[in-house]
Design an enzyme around this catalytic site. Structure first.
Site, PDB file in Angstrom:
ATOM      1  N   ASP A 170       6.263  -1.070   2.269  1.00 50.12           N
ATOM      2  CA  ASP A 170       5.462   0.031   2.823  1.00 50.12           C
ATOM      3  C   ASP A 170       6.282   1.309   3.012  1.00 50.12           C
ATOM      4  O   ASP A 170       6.109   2.025   4.005  1.00 50.12           O
ATOM      5  CB  ASP A 170       4.815  -0.399   4.165  1.00 50.12           C
ATOM      6  CG  ASP A 170       4.031  -1.695   4.024  1.00 50.12           C
ATOM      7  OD1 ASP A 170       3.261  -1.818   3.059  1.00 50.12           O
ATOM      8  OD2 ASP A 170       4.197  -2.590   4.869  1.00 50.12           O
TER       9      ASP A 170
ATOM     10  N   SER B 208      -2.868   4.098   6.108  1.00 52.96           N
ATOM     11  CA  SER B 208      -2.095   4.933   5.186  1.00 52.96           C
ATOM     12  C   SER B 208      -2.296   4.428   3.766  1.00 52.96           C
ATOM     13  O   SER B 208      -2.376   3.218   3.536  1.00 52.96           O
ATOM     14  CB  SER B 208      -0.594   4.840   5.503  1.00 52.96           C
ATOM     15  OG  SER B 208      -0.328   5.220   6.832  1.00 52.96           O
TER      16      SER B 208
ATOM     17  N   ASN C 100      -0.932   1.517  -2.617  1.00 48.94           N
ATOM     18  CA  ASN C 100      -1.174   0.457  -1.628  1.00 48.94           C
ATOM     19  C   ASN C 100      -1.867   1.056  -0.416  1.00 48.94           C
ATOM     20  O   ASN C 100      -1.681   2.231  -0.105  1.00 48.94           O
ATOM     21  CB  ASN C 100       0.175  -0.148  -1.206  1.00 48.94           C
ATOM     22  CG  ASN C 100       0.013  -1.263  -0.187  1.00 48.94           C
ATOM     23  OD1 ASN C 100      -0.860  -2.117  -0.330  1.00 48.94           O
ATOM     24  ND2 ASN C 100       0.833  -1.265   0.856  1.00 48.94           N
TER      25      ASN C 100
ATOM     26  N   HIS D 128      -2.259   0.423   3.738  1.00 42.19           N
ATOM     27  CA  HIS D 128      -1.562  -0.279   4.821  1.00 42.19           C
ATOM     28  C   HIS D 128      -2.204   0.102   6.151  1.00 42.19           C
ATOM     29  O   HIS D 128      -2.456   1.282   6.404  1.00 42.19           O
ATOM     30  CB  HIS D 128      -0.076   0.088   4.807  1.00 42.19           C
ATOM     31  CG  HIS D 128       0.713  -0.654   5.834  1.00 42.19           C
ATOM     32  ND1 HIS D 128       1.027  -1.998   5.695  1.00 42.19           N
ATOM     33  CD2 HIS D 128       1.200  -0.270   7.037  1.00 42.19           C
ATOM     34  CE1 HIS D 128       1.703  -2.386   6.766  1.00 42.19           C
ATOM     35  NE2 HIS D 128       1.820  -1.363   7.596  1.00 42.19           N
TER      36      HIS D 128
HETATM   37  C1  GAR Z   1      -6.014  -4.577   4.869  1.00 41.81           C
HETATM   38  O1  GAR Z   1      -6.166  -4.234   6.225  1.00 41.81           O
HETATM   39  C2  GAR Z   1      -4.813  -3.880   4.280  1.00 41.81           C
HETATM   40  O2  GAR Z   1      -4.586  -2.609   4.832  1.00 41.81           O
HETATM   41  C3  GAR Z   1      -3.702  -4.830   4.652  1.00 41.81           C
HETATM   42  O3  GAR Z   1      -4.247  -6.104   4.436  1.00 41.81           O
HETATM   43  C4  GAR Z   1      -5.641  -6.057   4.730  1.00 41.81           C
HETATM   44  C5  GAR Z   1      -6.384  -6.711   3.591  1.00 41.81           C
HETATM   45  O4  GAR Z   1      -7.739  -6.869   3.910  1.00 41.81           O
HETATM   46  N1  GAR Z   1      -2.519  -4.609   3.862  1.00 41.81           N
HETATM   47  C6  GAR Z   1      -1.287  -4.746   4.323  1.00 41.81           C
HETATM   48  O5  GAR Z   1      -1.024  -5.118   5.446  1.00 41.81           O
HETATM   49  C7  GAR Z   1      -0.190  -4.403   3.310  1.00 41.81           C
HETATM   50  N2  GAR Z   1       1.080  -4.328   3.934  1.00 41.81           N
HETATM   51  P1  GAR Z   1      -8.771  -7.247   2.781  1.00 41.81           P
HETATM   52  O6  GAR Z   1      -8.193  -8.451   2.028  1.00 41.81           O
HETATM   53  O7  GAR Z   1     -10.026  -7.608   3.503  1.00 41.81           O
HETATM   54  O8  GAR Z   1      -8.933  -6.062   1.879  1.00 41.81           O
END
Ligand code: GAR
Length: 190
Positions: free
Chosen positions: A145, A136, A107, A109
């Site tokens: 996470d 991360s 994943n 984050h």
């Molecule tokens: C990203 O910033 C990712 O790191 C975060 O969601 C966003 C998705 O963006 N993930 C989390 O917060 C997981 N806990 P995207 O749909 O444009 O790739």
């Protein structure tokens, strides 16, 4: 060829960055499918544009999380996934999926874990007046996470940066880092 299945819930810009890296031949893998839990998510349009098979799983169609993950597991197995790549998938996986792919689910984050787990990690960090932010990449376990860290990258924000600009920097970092780390993990596991 190593087969990736990407999980996403929203925009899918990290999904797109992975596809771009494959198209540019900087990442030696193929994306064999996209799992999404939101029927209206933009990542589904991206999948169509790139001719990637996708499957949508609505939580309300299942009596339990376990039943939903059972259906998801059937799908990723049908696609013969080697790695499950969570890219903005805003749902915890049950142990059913986690134990089926030991050390092969990762994943990304948007915080320097273990700080700011969960939703709107960037908002949490900014509210706490952090000036060093980052992303991360970690293995996925049953927690939110909490899995073992694989890689992190950070940047310092300047006083004139608003949230939009910080978010742009953060996403650029994610789009650069995630395909590289996936490539590295694939090499290490060959
Ligand atoms: C990203 O910033 C990712 O790191 C975060 O969601 C966003 C998705 O963006 N993930 C989390 O917060 C997981 N806990 P995207 O749909 O444009 O790739």
């Amino acid at each position: 060829m190593t087969k990736l299945v990407v999980f996403a819930s929203g925009n899918g810009s990290n999904f797109e960055a992975i596809l771009q890296a494959i198209e540019n031949k900087t990442l030696n893998a193929s994306v064999v499918g996209l799992i999404c839990d939101k029927a209206q998510a933009y990542c589904l349009i991206r999948a169509q544009q790139h001719h990637i098979p996708f499957a949508v799983f609505n939580r309300s169609d299942y009596d339990s999380k376990l039943e939903m993950d059972c259906a998801i597991l059937r799908q990723v197995k049908a696609w013969q996934a080697d790695w499950l790549i969570l890219a903005g998938y805003m749902r915890l996986l049950t142990s059913l999926i986690i134990t089926a792919y030991p050390k092969h689910i990762i994943n990304i984050h948007p915080s320097l874990l273990p700080k700011y787990k969960g939703k709107d990690a960037l908002g949490q960090a900014l509210a706490n007046h952090e000036t060093i932010l980052g992303v991360s990449i970690h293995y996925v376990d049953e927690g939110m996470d909490t899995g073992e860290l694989i890689a992190q990258a950070s940047f310092t924000i300047t006083p004139d940066q608003d949230r939009d600009s910080v978010e742009t920097t953060l996403h650029q970092l994610e789009h650069d880092l995630y395909p590289k780390v996936i490539g590295q993990l694939i090499k290490e596991n060959l």
